[in-house]
Write a protein that holds these residues in place. Sequence first.
Motif, PDB file in Angstrom:
ATOM      1  N   THR A   1     -43.545  13.388  39.551  1.00  0.00           N
ATOM      2  CA  THR A   1     -44.084  14.300  40.565  1.00  0.00           C
ATOM      3  C   THR A   1     -43.027  15.300  41.016  1.00  0.00           C
ATOM      4  N   LEU A   2     -41.805  14.806  41.251  1.00  0.00           N
ATOM      5  CA  LEU A   2     -40.733  15.704  41.687  1.00  0.00           C
ATOM      6  C   LEU A   2     -40.418  16.757  40.633  1.00  0.00           C
ATOM      7  N   ALA A   3     -40.395  16.358  39.370  1.00  0.00           N
ATOM      8  CA  ALA A   3     -40.122  17.309  38.300  1.00  0.00           C
ATOM      9  C   ALA A   3     -41.203  18.388  38.246  1.00  0.00           C
ATOM     10  N   ARG A   4     -42.456  17.984  38.458  1.00  0.00           N
ATOM     11  CA  ARG A   4     -43.538  18.978  38.463  1.00  0.00           C
ATOM     12  C   ARG A   4     -43.382  19.949  39.626  1.00  0.00           C
ATOM     13  N   LEU A   5     -43.056  19.445  40.817  1.00  0.00           N
ATOM     14  CA  LEU A   5     -42.862  20.313  41.974  1.00  0.00           C
ATOM     15  C   LEU A   5     -41.711  21.286  41.741  1.00  0.00           C
TER      16      LEU A   5
END
Length: 244
Positions: free
Chosen positions: A62-66
Amino acid sequence: MYKPLTRLAGVGLVVAALSVGSLASANAQTASGGASLAPHSPALHIRAPHSPGHFVKMSGRTLARLAREGLAARSASTARMVRALTRLEALTHANGDSFNCWDDAWIYANANGDYVSTEFDYTGGGWAMLRARASNVSWWELYGGCRDEVTGQTDLYSDENLDFISAELNYTGGDYGMLRARAVNEGSWEIWYTASDPCQGCWTYFLNGANLLFASAEVGYTGGQYGELRARAVSVGPWEDFYW
């Protein structure tokens, strides 16, 4: 008196090649011939903390996508977690999809029932020492980081100054292995292994990757060093028993 901060020459990432099984085997060894990592301290009694932060947890995916979508900077917590994620990926050479990250988490020492603080009003070699001494949670008692769910390798930082937690392995005597929030970049002294992600009540230990010793809360110390955290124990007992 604290000794000046210097790095040991030639120290490498000695735990990078350790498997989960070999870590478990190493962790189980004690001076008396071996023991399990189950906590040995009394029943957990966590006080309800009065915390200025808001505990948040996200997967590395999720963090990588954000980050890719340019949304991470909209939240200070998310930006801090992305920074920790990037550093842990660089250390482990692993895909961050196996990581979980968090921010605004407290750490509770079951040895004395106090929360872990970072001592920013200390000076010299004791600046930013971690101590289990707080009855409530404020900004100095908040921490973040990321954990590889496959190996347990973890990076940890103080929310107050964003520096990573080091074990001072060139200190001597009663300060050997002191934990301090003082590293801008991560090396071997900033590698930790933990038993779990934080859930604000989950049991864990903190095993340093450089010396393979567990962090203890020195509740036998007095004065300004009472509750000092040090990476110095060969097994997990009451003083190495933490919740977060």
